[in-house]
Design a protein around this motif. Structure first.
Motif, PDB file in Angstrom:
ATOM      1  N   ASN A  24       0.848  -1.195   0.000  1.00 32.23           N
ATOM      2  CA  ASN A  24       0.000   0.000   0.000  1.00 32.23           C
ATOM      3  C   ASN A  24       0.887   1.250   0.000  1.00 32.23           C
ATOM      4  O   ASN A  24       1.447   1.633   1.030  1.00 32.23           O
ATOM      5  CB  ASN A  24      -0.925  -0.015   1.219  1.00 32.23           C
ATOM      6  CG  ASN A  24      -1.952   1.080   1.180  1.00 32.23           C
ATOM      7  OD1 ASN A  24      -1.674   2.201   0.774  1.00 32.23           O
ATOM      8  ND2 ASN A  24      -3.158   0.761   1.617  1.00 32.23           N
ATOM      9  N   TRP A  25       0.988   1.889  -1.168  1.00 39.29           N
ATOM     10  CA  TRP A  25       1.865   3.049  -1.269  1.00 39.29           C
ATOM     11  C   TRP A  25       1.395   4.217  -0.418  1.00 39.29           C
ATOM     12  O   TRP A  25       2.190   5.062  -0.027  1.00 39.29           O
ATOM     13  CB  TRP A  25       2.038   3.491  -2.722  1.00 39.29           C
ATOM     14  CG  TRP A  25       0.807   3.961  -3.419  1.00 39.29           C
ATOM     15  CD1 TRP A  25       0.044   3.238  -4.283  1.00 39.29           C
ATOM     16  CD2 TRP A  25       0.200   5.256  -3.334  1.00 39.29           C
ATOM     17  NE1 TRP A  25      -1.010   4.005  -4.734  1.00 39.29           N
ATOM     18  CE2 TRP A  25      -0.940   5.252  -4.171  1.00 39.29           C
ATOM     19  CE3 TRP A  25       0.495   6.418  -2.626  1.00 39.29           C
ATOM     20  CZ2 TRP A  25      -1.766   6.364  -4.318  1.00 39.29           C
ATOM     21  CZ3 TRP A  25      -0.334   7.521  -2.777  1.00 39.29           C
ATOM     22  CH2 TRP A  25      -1.446   7.490  -3.607  1.00 39.29           C
ATOM     23  N   LEU A  31       4.222   7.771   5.646  1.00 39.44           N
ATOM     24  CA  LEU A  31       5.394   7.531   6.490  1.00 39.44           C
ATOM     25  C   LEU A  31       6.533   8.457   6.073  1.00 39.44           C
ATOM     26  O   LEU A  31       7.220   9.033   6.932  1.00 39.44           O
ATOM     27  CB  LEU A  31       5.814   6.061   6.392  1.00 39.44           C
ATOM     28  CG  LEU A  31       7.017   5.638   7.220  1.00 39.44           C
ATOM     29  CD1 LEU A  31       6.776   5.885   8.709  1.00 39.44           C
ATOM     30  CD2 LEU A  31       7.320   4.158   6.969  1.00 39.44           C
ATOM     31  N   ALA A  32       6.712   8.633   4.779  1.00 42.92           N
ATOM     32  CA  ALA A  32       7.735   9.565   4.292  1.00 42.92           C
ATOM     33  C   ALA A  32       7.472  10.979   4.818  1.00 42.92           C
ATOM     34  O   ALA A  32       8.394  11.669   5.254  1.00 42.92           O
ATOM     35  CB  ALA A  32       7.776   9.559   2.768  1.00 42.92           C
ATOM     36  N   CYS A  33       6.209  11.380   4.797  1.00 42.17           N
ATOM     37  CA  CYS A  33       5.844  12.708   5.315  1.00 42.17           C
ATOM     38  C   CYS A  33       6.131  12.821   6.808  1.00 42.17           C
ATOM     39  O   CYS A  33       6.681  13.826   7.262  1.00 42.17           O
ATOM     40  CB  CYS A  33       4.368  12.995   5.036  1.00 42.17           C
ATOM     41  SG  CYS A  33       3.988  13.222   3.291  1.00 42.17           S
ATOM     42  N   ALA A  34       5.783  11.802   7.565  1.00 39.55           N
ATOM     43  CA  ALA A  34       6.024  11.828   9.016  1.00 39.55           C
ATOM     44  C   ALA A  34       7.516  11.918   9.313  1.00 39.55           C
ATOM     45  O   ALA A  34       7.950  12.716  10.148  1.00 39.55           O
ATOM     46  CB  ALA A  34       5.414  10.592   9.681  1.00 39.55           C
ATOM     47  N   TYR A  35       8.305  11.104   8.630  1.00 41.42           N
ATOM     48  CA  TYR A  35       9.759  11.151   8.837  1.00 41.42           C
ATOM     49  C   TYR A  35      10.333  12.505   8.420  1.00 41.42           C
ATOM     50  O   TYR A  35      11.199  13.051   9.109  1.00 41.42           O
ATOM     51  CB  TYR A  35      10.451  10.046   8.048  1.00 41.42           C
ATOM     52  CG  TYR A  35      10.400   8.680   8.686  1.00 41.42           C
ATOM     53  CD1 TYR A  35      10.578   8.503  10.058  1.00 41.42           C
ATOM     54  CD2 TYR A  35      10.203   7.545   7.916  1.00 41.42           C
ATOM     55  CE1 TYR A  35      10.538   7.245  10.629  1.00 41.42           C
ATOM     56  CE2 TYR A  35      10.172   6.275   8.479  1.00 41.42           C
ATOM     57  CZ  TYR A  35      10.347   6.133   9.833  1.00 41.42           C
ATOM     58  OH  TYR A  35      10.323   4.888  10.397  1.00 41.42           O
ATOM     59  N   SER A  36       9.851  13.044   7.314  1.00 35.32           N
ATOM     60  CA  SER A  36      10.334  14.340   6.861  1.00 35.32           C
ATOM     61  C   SER A  36      10.046  15.420   7.898  1.00 35.32           C
ATOM     62  O   SER A  36      10.906  16.240   8.219  1.00 35.32           O
ATOM     63  CB  SER A  36       9.682  14.693   5.527  1.00 35.32           C
ATOM     64  OG  SER A  36      10.068  15.972   5.101  1.00 35.32           O
ATOM     65  N   ARG A  43      15.278   8.219   6.389  1.00 36.68           N
ATOM     66  CA  ARG A  43      14.092   7.364   6.419  1.00 36.68           C
ATOM     67  C   ARG A  43      12.965   7.921   5.556  1.00 36.68           C
ATOM     68  O   ARG A  43      12.204   7.173   4.951  1.00 36.68           O
ATOM     69  CB  ARG A  43      13.620   7.149   7.850  1.00 36.68           C
ATOM     70  CG  ARG A  43      14.515   6.209   8.619  1.00 36.68           C
ATOM     71  CD  ARG A  43      13.954   5.912   9.981  1.00 36.68           C
ATOM     72  NE  ARG A  43      14.763   4.915  10.649  1.00 36.68           N
ATOM     73  CZ  ARG A  43      14.913   4.825  11.943  1.00 36.68           C
ATOM     74  NH1 ARG A  43      14.302   5.685  12.741  1.00 36.68           N
ATOM     75  NH2 ARG A  43      15.663   3.884  12.474  1.00 36.68           N
ATOM     76  N   ALA A  44      12.852   9.242   5.513  1.00 35.09           N
ATOM     77  CA  ALA A  44      11.815   9.862   4.687  1.00 35.09           C
ATOM     78  C   ALA A  44      12.030   9.515   3.218  1.00 35.09           C
ATOM     79  O   ALA A  44      11.092   9.114   2.513  1.00 35.09           O
ATOM     80  CB  ALA A  44      11.809  11.379   4.879  1.00 35.09           C
ATOM     81  N   ILE A  45      13.258   9.643   2.758  1.00 33.87           N
ATOM     82  CA  ILE A  45      13.559   9.345   1.357  1.00 33.87           C
ATOM     83  C   ILE A  45      13.403   7.856   1.075  1.00 33.87           C
ATOM     84  O   ILE A  45      12.880   7.457   0.026  1.00 33.87           O
ATOM     85  CB  ILE A  45      14.954   9.879   0.993  1.00 33.87           C
ATOM     86  CG1 ILE A  45      14.893  11.414   0.952  1.00 33.87           C
ATOM     87  CG2 ILE A  45      15.446   9.301  -0.328  1.00 33.87           C
ATOM     88  CD1 ILE A  45      16.219  12.102   0.859  1.00 33.87           C
ATOM     89  N   ALA A  51       7.363   3.998  -1.658  1.00 33.36           N
ATOM     90  CA  ALA A  51       6.016   4.382  -2.096  1.00 33.36           C
ATOM     91  C   ALA A  51       5.957   4.440  -3.618  1.00 33.36           C
ATOM     92  O   ALA A  51       4.993   3.969  -4.228  1.00 33.36           O
ATOM     93  CB  ALA A  51       5.617   5.723  -1.486  1.00 33.36           C
ATOM     94  N   VAL A  52       6.997   4.998  -4.224  1.00 40.31           N
ATOM     95  CA  VAL A  52       7.051   5.087  -5.688  1.00 40.31           C
ATOM     96  C   VAL A  52       7.135   3.682  -6.286  1.00 40.31           C
ATOM     97  O   VAL A  52       6.454   3.372  -7.263  1.00 40.31           O
ATOM     98  CB  VAL A  52       8.232   5.975  -6.133  1.00 40.31           C
ATOM     99  CG1 VAL A  52       8.490   5.850  -7.628  1.00 40.31           C
ATOM    100  CG2 VAL A  52       7.963   7.428  -5.746  1.00 40.31           C
ATOM    101  N   GLN A  53       7.938   2.818  -5.694  1.00 41.88           N
ATOM    102  CA  GLN A  53       8.048   1.433  -6.184  1.00 41.88           C
ATOM    103  C   GLN A  53       6.701   0.714  -6.132  1.00 41.88           C
ATOM    104  O   GLN A  53       6.412  -0.132  -6.970  1.00 41.88           O
ATOM    105  CB  GLN A  53       9.064   0.649  -5.361  1.00 41.88           C
ATOM    106  CG  GLN A  53      10.496   1.045  -5.583  1.00 41.88           C
ATOM    107  CD  GLN A  53      11.449   0.349  -4.622  1.00 41.88           C
ATOM    108  OE1 GLN A  53      11.038  -0.356  -3.710  1.00 41.88           O
ATOM    109  NE2 GLN A  53      12.738   0.555  -4.840  1.00 41.88           N
TER     110      GLN A  53
END
Length: 88
Positions: A24-25, A31-36, A43-45, A51-53
């Motif tokens: 589930n992307w 999660l990327a947003c939270a880490y950012s 971890r964000a990247i 997510a892109v994969q």
């Protein structure tokens, strides 16, 4: 939790979500947003790349979402955006 600025708790919950639904992307993107937002660029990247994969492909969202501001100038973020643009 992100809106409440509880980034650690949001990330923890989202990690669990991604473990339960690894394809589930949407969870990976959140999660990327939270880490950012909490300043964990690596971890964000990583989460954004996953997510892109898994199917995230909204370039406009990446370019305008202020939750990703802390990683926007990172070479790895730019590489993700460029990769999406090349797929079009």
């Amino acid at each position: 939790l992100i809106q409440a600025k509880k980034y650690d708790l949001a990330a923890s919950c989202l990690v669990t979500d991604t473990e339960l639904m690894p394809d589930n992307w949407r969870f990976l993107y959140s999660l990327a947003c939270a880490y950012s937002l909490k300043g964990d660029k690596r971890r964000a990247i990583d989460a954004l790349g996953k997510a892109v994969q898994k199917g995230f492909a909204n370039i406009a969202e990446l370019e305008r979402n202020d939750q990703l501001d802390s990683i926007r100038e990172e070479p790895a973020f730019k590489k993700i955006v460029e990769g999406l643009k090349q797929k079009r």
